[in-house]
Design an enzyme around this catalytic site. Structure first.
Site, PDB file in Angstrom:
ATOM      1  N   GLY A   1       3.191   1.628   8.046  1.00 47.44           N
ATOM      2  CA  GLY A   1       2.234   2.581   8.597  1.00 47.44           C
ATOM      3  C   GLY A   1       1.848   3.686   7.632  1.00 47.44           C
TER       4      GLY A   1
ATOM      5  N   ARG B   1       8.537  10.459  14.499  1.00 46.93           N
ATOM      6  CA  ARG B   1       7.615   9.825  13.526  1.00 46.93           C
ATOM      7  C   ARG B   1       6.573   8.973  14.275  1.00 46.93           C
ATOM      8  NH1 ARG B   1       6.099   4.236  12.395  1.00 46.93           N
ATOM      9  NH2 ARG B   1       5.456   4.118  10.246  1.00 46.93           N
ATOM     10  N   VAL B   2       5.330   9.138  13.897  1.00 49.64           N
ATOM     11  CA  VAL B   2       4.269   8.280  14.435  1.00 49.64           C
ATOM     12  C   VAL B   2       3.586   7.613  13.256  1.00 49.64           C
ATOM     13  CG1 VAL B   2       2.107   8.207  15.733  1.00 49.64           C
ATOM     14  CG2 VAL B   2       3.918   9.781  16.442  1.00 49.64           C
ATOM     15  N   GLY B   3       3.411   6.304  13.334  1.00 47.58           N
ATOM     16  CA  GLY B   3       2.785   5.577  12.238  1.00 47.58           C
ATOM     17  C   GLY B   3       1.291   5.412  12.453  1.00 47.58           C
TER      18      GLY B   3
ATOM     19  N   THR C   1       5.093  -5.325  15.431  1.00 44.83           N
ATOM     20  CA  THR C   1       4.032  -4.659  16.184  1.00 44.83           C
ATOM     21  C   THR C   1       3.095  -5.725  16.748  1.00 44.83           C
ATOM     22  OG1 THR C   1       4.137  -2.759  14.732  1.00 44.83           O
ATOM     23  CG2 THR C   1       1.999  -3.179  15.744  1.00 44.83           C
TER      24      THR C   1
ATOM     25  N   GLY D   1       2.003  -3.401   9.712  1.00 41.10           N
ATOM     26  CA  GLY D   1       2.593  -3.261   8.382  1.00 41.10           C
ATOM     27  C   GLY D   1       3.116  -1.854   8.172  1.00 41.10           C
TER      28      GLY D   1
HETATM   29  N1  ASP Z   1       2.513  -0.267  11.550  1.00 43.52           N
HETATM   30  C1  ASP Z   1       3.683  -0.023  12.350  1.00 43.52           C
HETATM   31  C2  ASP Z   1       4.196   1.364  12.091  1.00 43.52           C
HETATM   32  O1  ASP Z   1       4.193   1.776  10.937  1.00 43.52           O
HETATM   33  C3  ASP Z   1       4.771  -1.003  12.101  1.00 43.52           C
HETATM   34  C4  ASP Z   1       4.336  -2.444  11.978  1.00 43.52           C
HETATM   35  O2  ASP Z   1       3.204  -2.791  12.149  1.00 43.52           O
HETATM   36  O3  ASP Z   1       5.178  -3.274  11.728  1.00 43.52           O
HETATM   37  O4  ASP Z   1       4.662   2.009  12.993  1.00 43.52           O
END
Ligand code: ASP
Length: 310
Positions: A221, A195-197, A167, A219
């Site tokens: 989510g 899915r939405v994080g 990300t 990280g």
């Molecule tokens: N935080 C993002 C998500 O969960 C993924 C990431 O930051 O690596 O969609």
């Protein structure tokens, strides 16, 4: 006021062979954002420019090169938040937008709403002159191979450990004292469709308040959402006196760093999740922290040179 800029390319397990590529991408993003800020451009323009550069770089999990979902499609999320007004523009689960950060900017500036998802977000793009791309244009061979590997082992939990590219996010303070933050992502590899994080959610993957600071997170989510990490960081920045004891105890170099360190500690303890964040306090002091093996990030030092790490 002296401008300031920090960017990240995601917390994860960047293999040694990819570290240089990630750092190069971070440098390019800093150059794009700093070109705006050093000519008295706005924090919003700088964050958008930095994130555009990272979205267009197939090494990162944002825009082209993003992870595929369980059904082999790319679904993108992004947010841009204005620290002056506390208004955000966010989009989620879009499939035909090459640069979701620019669509988030349109939502921020041309809509009364804060978040649009899926087909409605794409319709908003068309109505506001942002062209759609083909969903396949976002897929790279590398992302498809990563998806096939994960499908083979079919372990959704692997998302938590086997992440490599990441990300992206940026936080900028401009010469007028305006602060902005943004985050853009393809989410987790093989995520369930729809899915939405944390990334596009106000307060979770991003927050900016010119009175306190701006943050972009990365990280796992589902863990970051549990602790609403970006808002937590900004609230801690609001009360530097309360953080002084923590700073001494943790041995953090500055209050801003103590806040970043505290957030990833709480993420690990309360959500059993790994991740990281970047932040600027309202005076432009930068900090970054992560609990994954790597997080590519960079910021502009007070002498104007770039500090890049991972
Ligand atoms: N935080 C993002 C998500 O969960 C993924 C990431 O930051 O690596 O969609």
């Amino acid at each position: 006021m002296k401008p300031s800029l920090i960017v990240h390319g995601g917390a994860g397990n960047i293999p040694d062979s990819a570290l240089e590529e990630s750092q190069r991408g971070i440098r390019q993003a800093l150059e794009s954002g700093w070109a705006v800020l050093s000519q008295d451009g706005s924090a919003l323009d700088a964050v958008e420019a930095a994130i555009l550069s990272l979205e267009d770089n197939p090494s990162f999990d944002a825009g082209v090169g993003s992870y595929l979902n369980r059904d082999g499609r790319v679904q993108l999320d992004a947010i841009l938040m204005d620290g002056a007004t506390l208004k955000a523009g966010a989009v989620a689960a879009v499939e035909r937008i090459r640069n979701p950060i620019s669509l988030a900017r349109l939502v921020l500036e041309k809509s009364d709403h804060m978040m649009l998802v899926g087909a409605g977000a794409e319709q908003f793009a068309v109505e506001n002159g942002l062209p759609l791309c083909e969903p396949e244009d976002l897929i790279t061979d590398r992302a498809r191979a990563a998806w096939e590997r994960l499908l083979e082992v079919s372990l959704a939990t692997q998302n938590r450990e086997s992440r490599s590219n990441g990300t992206v996010g940026a936080v900028a303070l401009d010469s007028n004292g305006q602060l902005a933050a943004g985050t853009s992502t393809g989410g987790t590899n093989c995520k369930f469709p729809g899915r939405v994080g944390d990334s596009p959610l106000v307060g979770c993957g991003c927050y900016a308040d010119a009175e306190a600071g701006g943050v972009s997170c990365t990280g796992y989510g589902e863990g970051i959402m549990k602790i609403v990490m970006a808002k937590m960081a900004v609230d801690l920045l609001r009360d530097p006196r309360a953080m002084t004891a923590h700073r001494k105890k943790a041995g953090s170099a500055t209050i801003a760093q103590a806040v970043a360190d505290a957030c990833v500690r709480i993420l690990a303890r309360r959500a059993q999740a790994a991740g990281g964040l970047i932040l600027l306090d309202c005076e432009g002091r930068a900090a970054a922290a992560f609990t994954t093996p790597h997080m590519a990030y960079g910021f502009v030092k007070s002498d104007g040179s770039f500090q890049i790490a991972s």
